[in-house]
Design a protein around this motif. Structure first.
Motif, PDB file in Angstrom:
ATOM      1  N   UNK A 225      -9.049 -36.302  15.414  1.00 53.87           N
ATOM      2  CA  UNK A 225      -9.015 -37.309  14.414  1.00 53.87           C
ATOM      3  C   UNK A 225     -10.607 -36.399  13.822  1.00 53.87           C
ATOM      4  N   UNK A 226      -9.632 -35.851  12.795  1.00 47.34           N
ATOM      5  CA  UNK A 226     -11.367 -35.408  11.770  1.00 47.34           C
ATOM      6  C   UNK A 226     -11.932 -36.059  10.003  1.00 47.34           C
ATOM      7  N   UNK A 227     -12.884 -35.496   9.862  1.00 47.98           N
ATOM      8  CA  UNK A 227     -13.634 -36.246   8.944  1.00 47.98           C
ATOM      9  C   UNK A 227     -13.619 -34.935   7.694  1.00 47.98           C
ATOM     10  N   UNK A 228     -12.820 -34.702   6.641  1.00 42.40           N
ATOM     11  CA  UNK A 228     -13.248 -32.977   5.838  1.00 42.40           C
ATOM     12  C   UNK A 228     -14.062 -33.948   4.379  1.00 42.40           C
ATOM     13  N   UNK A 229     -14.941 -32.946   4.128  1.00 41.58           N
ATOM     14  CA  UNK A 229     -15.998 -32.591   3.541  1.00 41.58           C
ATOM     15  C   UNK A 229     -14.947 -31.749   2.004  1.00 41.58           C
ATOM     16  N   UNK A 230     -14.814 -31.972   1.185  1.00 41.02           N
ATOM     17  CA  UNK A 230     -14.022 -31.009   0.132  1.00 41.02           C
ATOM     18  C   UNK A 230     -15.217 -31.181  -0.801  1.00 41.02           C
ATOM     19  N   UNK A 231     -16.043 -30.625  -1.344  1.00 44.14           N
ATOM     20  CA  UNK A 231     -17.519 -30.560  -2.367  1.00 44.14           C
ATOM     21  C   UNK A 231     -18.094 -31.855  -1.750  1.00 44.14           C
ATOM     22  N   UNK A 232     -18.404 -33.104  -2.178  1.00 48.36           N
ATOM     23  CA  UNK A 232     -18.807 -34.247  -1.261  1.00 48.36           C
ATOM     24  C   UNK A 232     -18.029 -35.624  -0.928  1.00 48.36           C
ATOM     25  N   UNK A 233     -16.972 -35.251  -1.073  1.00 48.12           N
ATOM     26  CA  UNK A 233     -16.245 -36.601  -0.654  1.00 48.12           C
ATOM     27  C   UNK A 233     -16.018 -36.142   0.039  1.00 48.12           C
ATOM     28  N   UNK A 234     -15.652 -36.587   1.283  1.00 45.17           N
ATOM     29  CA  UNK A 234     -14.623 -37.249   2.301  1.00 45.17           C
ATOM     30  C   UNK A 234     -13.573 -38.111   2.743  1.00 45.17           C
ATOM     31  N   UNK A 235     -12.702 -37.219   3.400  1.00 37.91           N
ATOM     32  CA  UNK A 235     -11.559 -37.686   3.679  1.00 37.91           C
ATOM     33  C   UNK A 235     -11.051 -37.388   5.085  1.00 37.91           C
ATOM     34  N   UNK A 236     -10.093 -38.566   5.769  1.00 40.91           N
ATOM     35  CA  UNK A 236      -9.957 -38.785   6.714  1.00 40.91           C
ATOM     36  C   UNK A 236      -8.395 -37.541   6.769  1.00 40.91           C
ATOM     37  N   UNK A 237      -8.534 -37.287   8.061  1.00 42.34           N
ATOM     38  CA  UNK A 237      -7.105 -36.401   7.829  1.00 42.34           C
ATOM     39  C   UNK A 237      -6.747 -36.110  10.029  1.00 42.34           C
ATOM     40  N   UNK A 238      -5.855 -35.390  10.198  1.00 40.86           N
ATOM     41  CA  UNK A 238      -6.156 -34.569  10.919  1.00 40.86           C
ATOM     42  C   UNK A 238      -5.955 -33.648  11.695  1.00 40.86           C
ATOM     43  N   UNK A 239      -5.691 -33.254  13.063  1.00 47.59           N
ATOM     44  CA  UNK A 239      -6.076 -31.816  13.335  1.00 47.59           C
ATOM     45  C   UNK A 239      -5.678 -31.152  14.714  1.00 47.59           C
ATOM     46  N   UNK A 240      -5.013 -29.861  14.530  1.00 46.04           N
ATOM     47  CA  UNK A 240      -4.393 -29.490  14.793  1.00 46.04           C
ATOM     48  C   UNK A 240      -5.027 -28.230  15.202  1.00 46.04           C
ATOM     49  N   UNK A 241      -5.636 -28.035  16.639  1.00 48.55           N
ATOM     50  CA  UNK A 241      -6.157 -25.997  17.019  1.00 48.55           C
ATOM     51  C   UNK A 241      -5.090 -26.024  18.091  1.00 48.55           C
ATOM     52  N   UNK A 242      -4.730 -24.944  18.077  1.00 50.20           N
ATOM     53  CA  UNK A 242      -4.132 -24.047  19.030  1.00 50.20           C
ATOM     54  C   UNK A 242      -2.959 -22.719  18.204  1.00 50.20           C
ATOM     55  N   UNK A 243      -1.269 -22.885  18.581  1.00 46.63           N
ATOM     56  CA  UNK A 243      -1.173 -21.699  18.912  1.00 46.63           C
ATOM     57  C   UNK A 243       0.228 -21.417  17.679  1.00 46.63           C
ATOM     58  N   UNK A 244       0.502 -23.048  17.700  1.00 45.02           N
ATOM     59  CA  UNK A 244       1.804 -23.792  17.233  1.00 45.02           C
ATOM     60  C   UNK A 244       3.045 -23.072  18.398  1.00 45.02           C
ATOM     61  N   UNK A 245       2.773 -23.502  18.953  1.00 43.03           N
ATOM     62  CA  UNK A 245       4.529 -23.063  20.147  1.00 43.03           C
ATOM     63  C   UNK A 245       5.582 -23.604  20.330  1.00 43.03           C
ATOM     64  N   UNK A 246       5.688 -24.199  18.945  1.00 47.42           N
ATOM     65  CA  UNK A 246       7.046 -25.181  18.801  1.00 47.42           C
ATOM     66  C   UNK A 246       7.617 -23.807  18.276  1.00 47.42           C
ATOM     67  N   UNK A 247       6.851 -23.306  17.142  1.00 49.86           N
ATOM     68  CA  UNK A 247       7.287 -22.182  16.318  1.00 49.86           C
ATOM     69  C   UNK A 247       6.926 -20.599  17.594  1.00 49.86           C
ATOM     70  N   UNK A 248       6.420 -21.131  18.199  1.00 49.54           N
ATOM     71  CA  UNK A 248       6.578 -19.409  18.988  1.00 49.54           C
ATOM     72  C   UNK A 248       5.868 -18.629  18.285  1.00 49.54           C
ATOM     73  N   UNK A 249       4.347 -19.511  18.312  1.00 48.57           N
ATOM     74  CA  UNK A 249       2.958 -18.881  17.477  1.00 48.57           C
ATOM     75  C   UNK A 249       2.580 -18.313  18.816  1.00 48.57           C
ATOM     76  N   UNK A 250       1.656 -17.657  18.670  1.00 48.06           N
ATOM     77  CA  UNK A 250       0.390 -16.740  20.024  1.00 48.06           C
ATOM     78  C   UNK A 250      -0.689 -16.688  19.472  1.00 48.06           C
ATOM     79  N   UNK A 251      -0.879 -16.783  18.215  1.00 47.68           N
ATOM     80  CA  UNK A 251      -2.428 -16.210  17.774  1.00 47.68           C
ATOM     81  C   UNK A 251      -3.152 -17.930  17.047  1.00 47.68           C
TER      82      UNK A 251
END
Length: 320
Positions: A225-251
């Motif tokens: 769960x994240x908050x994201x600052x764009x300029x001076x505005x804040x937005x709630x959000x979700x963040x995934x960190x990883x390699x996207x294994x469902x699509x076979x990613x490796x980076x």
């Protein structure tokens, strides 16, 4: 705050200063308390408060088997120290030539000759000079010789846990972004530029912004769960960190879905504040199953963020 990025810039030399020395990576609550004491001592003696630090970190220059990944970028560290309200920041370029200064040369040329030290505040285990030959005892001897006071701080902490950059790094690497607040004094964040990815999120109904960042420490792979600052505005959000294994990613990638945001983010600078960790990254059997999981993650993030205030450095350092 006046910033000097080299000793040569200090013209004329400073006078009657209260100085602390360190790398101050993270500018955590222990560092904040040191700065508070420096400022208090400067007021008491009618002098100026000075933070002396080094860029790059000495362990990135000196031959060593120990790798250090920094909590803050140099620009972030400077902003955090400025928010602490000290009078001067002296950021010395750390080079092999500088590392060859003896302990006496460092005191005589830098602390006395450039900074005009009147009162020095250091940690109990502070060592300095070529080969780390200088220690607290040696500093006190030179303080008597050159006429400055040396104050030695014992470890600073809370509830039996010492504030340390190493602890903060360990928590962030482990994904314990909620736990780190009690030591860092704010929510951990990473700033960077939104770049093009594979656009898979759009097809799943959750368009994401891919973040390219200079941060050296990124939380463990997983969903946050994240908050994201764009300029001076804040937005709630979700963040995934990883390699996207469902699509076979490796980076490794950092993908952020901003709730209730409509607009083009490509090429824009944003800052992502990590509020809480939901789960590990997982490989799903199909895109449809992944879509269901993301919907559940988004709902959970909304619940968490509705109850969790963001702690930024401006807010956390008020009244230091």
């Amino acid at each position: 705050m006046i910033v000097y990025r080299s000793l040569e810039e200090i013209q004329p030399p400073l006078v009657r200063t209260v100085v602390t020395i360190g790398n101050f990576d993270g500018v955590h609550l222990g560092h904040r308390e040191i700065f508070r004491r420096v400022k208090r001592a400067a007021r008491a003696c009618g002098g100026s408060s000075v933070v002396l630090t080094f860029d790059p970190h000495p362990l990135k220059v000196l031959p060593t088997t120990k790798e250090v990944r920094l909590i803050n970028t140099s620009a972030e560290k400077e902003l955090l120290i400025e928010a602490s309200g000290v009078d001067y920041l002296v950021s010395v370029p750390f080079t092999f030539a500088f590392a060859r200064l003896t302990a006496r040369e460092f005191v005589e040329q830098v602390l006395v000759g450039k900074l005009g030290v009147h009162h020095l505040i250091i940690g109990y285990d502070y060592c300095f000079g070529r080969g780390r030959e200088g220690n607290v005892s040696f500093l006190k001897q030179l303080g008597d010789e050159f006429g400055f006071r040396v104050e030695v701080l014992e470890p600073l902490g809370k509830d039996g846990v010492v504030y340390s950059s190493s602890l903060v790094r360990e928590l962030i690497r482990g994904g314990a972004v909620a736990d780190v607040v009690r030591f860092l004094g704010r929510h951990y964040s990473a700033a960077g530029t939104v770049v093009h990815g594979h656009h898979r999120g759009q097809g799943l109904g959750f368009p994401t912004a891919n973040l390219a960042t200079d941060k050296e420490i990124i939380p463990a792979h997983g969903v946050y769960a994240v908050r994201v600052k764009v300029g001076e505005e804040l937005f709630d959000g979700a963040c995934n960190i990883g390699t996207t294994p469902t699509f076979g990613g490796d980076q490794p990638v950092i993908e952020v879905f901003l709730f209730d945001y409509a607009g083009d983010l490509y090429g824009r600078e944003i800052r992502v504040y990590f509020m809480a960790r939901l789960r590990d990254e997982k490989k799903f059997a199909s895109p449809e199953e992944l879509k269901e999981a993301i919907a559940h993650d988004v709902a959970r993030c909304r619940e968490i963020l509705a109850a969790e205030p963001l702690i930024e450095y401006r807010e956390y350092l008020e009244g230091v």
